[in-house]
Design an enzyme around this catalytic site. Sequence first.
Site, mmCIF file in Angstrom:
data_model
loop_
_atom_site.group_PDB
_atom_site.id
_atom_site.type_symbol
_atom_site.label_atom_id
_atom_site.label_comp_id
_atom_site.label_asym_id
_atom_site.label_seq_id
_atom_site.Cartn_x
_atom_site.Cartn_y
_atom_site.Cartn_z
ATOM 1 N N HIS A 147 0.750 -1.245 -0.081
ATOM 2 C CA HIS A 147 -0.073 0.111 -0.091
ATOM 3 C C HIS A 147 1.006 1.242 -0.057
ATOM 4 O O HIS A 147 1.941 1.335 0.174
ATOM 5 C CB HIS A 147 -0.911 0.092 1.234
ATOM 6 C CG HIS A 147 -0.226 0.209 2.542
ATOM 7 N ND1 HIS A 147 0.012 1.216 3.136
ATOM 8 C CD2 HIS A 147 0.016 -1.238 3.233
ATOM 9 C CE1 HIS A 147 0.589 0.935 4.386
ATOM 10 N NE2 HIS A 147 0.462 -0.259 4.504
ATOM 11 N N CYS B 159 2.602 -4.785 7.177
ATOM 12 C CA CYS B 159 2.451 -4.536 5.695
ATOM 13 C C CYS B 159 3.523 -3.717 4.960
ATOM 14 O O CYS B 159 4.381 -3.076 5.610
ATOM 15 C CB CYS B 159 1.048 -3.548 5.340
ATOM 16 S SG CYS B 159 -0.315 -4.612 5.692
#
Length: 530
Positions: free
Chosen positions: A431, A450
Amino acid sequence: MNKLYFLIVICFFISCKKDEPKVIRVKKTPPPAIILTDERKVVVDTALINVFKSETLKQFYIASENKSVWGNLKKRTYVLSQLKKAEELGLNPEDYKATTLEKYEKRISSLNDKELATYDILLTYNFELYLTHLYKGKLDPKKLYTDWDLEEKTFDPNNTLIKAFNKNKLDSIVDNIQPKHQTYKELLKALEIINTYPEEEATDTIRSADKITLNDTNNALIDIKKKLLFWKDLTGKDSLTNKYDKKTFEAVKRFQERHGLAADGVIGAGTLSALNFTKEGRKQQIIANLERWRWYNNDFAENYFIINIPNYSLNVIENQDTTLIRNVVVGTSKRKTPIITSKLKTVVFNPTWTVPPTILKEDIIPEMKKNRNYLAKKRITIFDSAGREVDPKAWNEDKPNSYRYVQSPGYNNSLGLMKILFPNHHSVYLHDTNHRNYFGRNNRSLSSGCVRIENPLELAEHILNDTIATNWPKEKIDSIIETKKTINIRITKKYALYQWYWTAWSKKNQLIFRADIYNLDSDLYSKLRN
């Protein structure tokens, strides 16, 4: 008549019993028969085979009709030479009884039948074990780590060995069985290079209270220069002084570049930590990384993303060509980025962000207890189990896990303007970020697990532009971002994702290292040698 009726009934029941359905057991495909030559052969007692408790070994000798197979001197010599050279591939020859087998070979002409059979079994068992370790690693990552999610590699040592044995191609089997990826080859080269270095003199840990900059005087510089000379970043026979001269400055920058440090010539904690590694420590690091690469896929997809977590890098490979390179931010040592093999599925523009349990527990709840307006400042809305919005003032701090916490889309959303989804068991994705300044840092182990990507919209444009099916120009993406509405776009072009971990390799005969940010190398090496 009654007797006849009785006989008919008995026959009926007997026939029914015979017609009962049987359990069908699917047997494994047996290995091909072994072609034996006319050298000395002996019968191999199954009791000797059973000692090893190996079904594979049993099947191998069934294929030879329980006769010894290694009567040919050339074939034996090849196996013995390969096991002796296991160290060149980062493995331990004694894991494969190399010394014991050599002793048997020296007595080959005087071995009785039982000894010859034992020798034959030992050759087979240890060579198949060696091939298995070269193909899929000695250790199983699933038994070592809970956050390693790799495709399981299967290997049939019998078929592999017997085919090479029958075709007299044993001399190529070891090369053929190993990973073909360039990084694995670079690791083998790194091991070869480091073995050319002399034994290193024992030195104390180099320490400096202050950062050392050009033209400084510092007593630590004498040992620093010794280290730079040893690793060949510094050359010549200059006297070892405590002055930070221009020549040493350039050598330090070369050293820093090889170790993924900011190549500014400033000697700080990171540079000193890298300098304090010994030759043996670096060799062990290379060996640990060779083991990891044997865990990874042998066959790469045509198009893929490959992330090296300790290198903070993402490369997009298409048709064996690197088409994009991006800096990334990865998880901290407490919130590690998991190791994953997967496939990219969806690009999400203007994503919402639902606060995950770890961040909720460690970050959100403590802040909310201090200040009920904390979430409002971050545009995070609280929802109850029925999906109703909850006023922060009505939030029950005794039951914080009974709510869902969702951040609205936007430039300052924790996921930024987009995310890329892929199947995994860890609830992670790639992301954007609202901390875009992080990409300028040298140490980018900063996320909660992440992977954050630099310039992600350009990446989205690149992977969504399938010239056959779809067209995604920058203007189209920008118009979607402006709506601040969450939109999911399926990725039509097939991309694999290899989110992996390695801290050593080589380039142009130079050793390359990265900081072991999750402290995995030394522990893995220790397990390999135990």
